[in-house]
Design a protein around this motif. Structure first.
Motif: not given
Ligand SMILES: Cc1cc2nc3c(=O)[nH]c(=O)nc-3n(C[C@H](O)[C@H](O)[C@H](O)COP(=O)(O)O)c2cc1C
Length: 188
Positions: A9, A11, A15-16, A82-83, A85-86, A126-127, A160-161
């Protein structure tokens, strides 16, 4: 024993990284622990060079050279992404692509025999889409095969976003502890 965490990530404190740090914290002070934050590295994507080395090592001289050494000397490699775009993040995919020479060394030229490792995958989205997670998993599984790591465990956190939200997902931390327990390490 050496444990390497790779954070995909961009960021910082996201979260990761929160889950990755929680994992690494268990080993700190008792084992050798290293962390790579891919977004801070300076490296270029795979160039599909024509005259490649045949010993499993990429010839491009950038920060990836240190990554190869860190991965090869590790016993446990924890990849967190993180995911986006899929799929896995671009940062992680770019790092994995740079292992193409190693893949060729292992599978085609049979000149490179990496030592056995354990691979663990941490993935956040997130989804709640299984197809996105499956995409990411298949890429990471292929990476683990290339570095000779068994797919030892996974922590998949869905829904989780927002930065830091993963802290509310108790089940992800429980899964993390379960994997640590399964590793069954004794203090060195
Ligand atoms: C560029 C970008 C693309 C994303 N694409 C997806 C996606 O396809 N599916 C999804 O569920 N979440 C997607 N997300 C949301 C992230 O996976 C989510 O915010 C995650 O918690 C970020 O983890 P981090 O804090 O470790 O970076 C995307 C976020 C960004 C910035």
């Amino acid at each position: 024993m050496k444990i390497l965490g790779i954070c995909g990530s961009p960021r910082k404190g996201g979260n990761s990284e929160i889950l990755l740090d929680e994992f690494l914290r268990y080993f700190e002070g008792r084992f050798e622990v290293k962390k790579i934050f891919i977004n801070s590295l300076k490296f270029i994507p795979c160039q599909e060079c024509e005259n490649i080395r045949k010993d499993g090592r990429c010839k491009i001289n950038d920060d990836m050279q240190n990554v190869y050494d860190e991965v090869e000397s590790s016993d446990i490699v924890v990849v967190a992404s993180p995911i986006f775009f899929g799929s896995v993040s671009a940062q992680l995919k770019m790092l994995i692509d740079r292992f193409q020479c190693q893949w060729l060394g292992v599978k085609i030229f049979k000149t490179y025999n990496p030592k056995e490792k354990k691979g663990i995958f941490i993935c956040i989205e997130a989804t709640e889409r299984d197809d996105f997670i499956d995409n990411a998993k298949s890429i990471v599984k292929n990476f683990f095969k290339t570095i000779n790591a068994t797919y030892f465990g996974e922590i998949i956190c869905k829904g989780v976003d927002e930065k830091g939200k993963v802290k509310e997902k108790k089940e992800c931390f429980e899964k993390l502890k379960e994997i640590i327990k399964k590793i069954g390490v004794k203090d060195e």
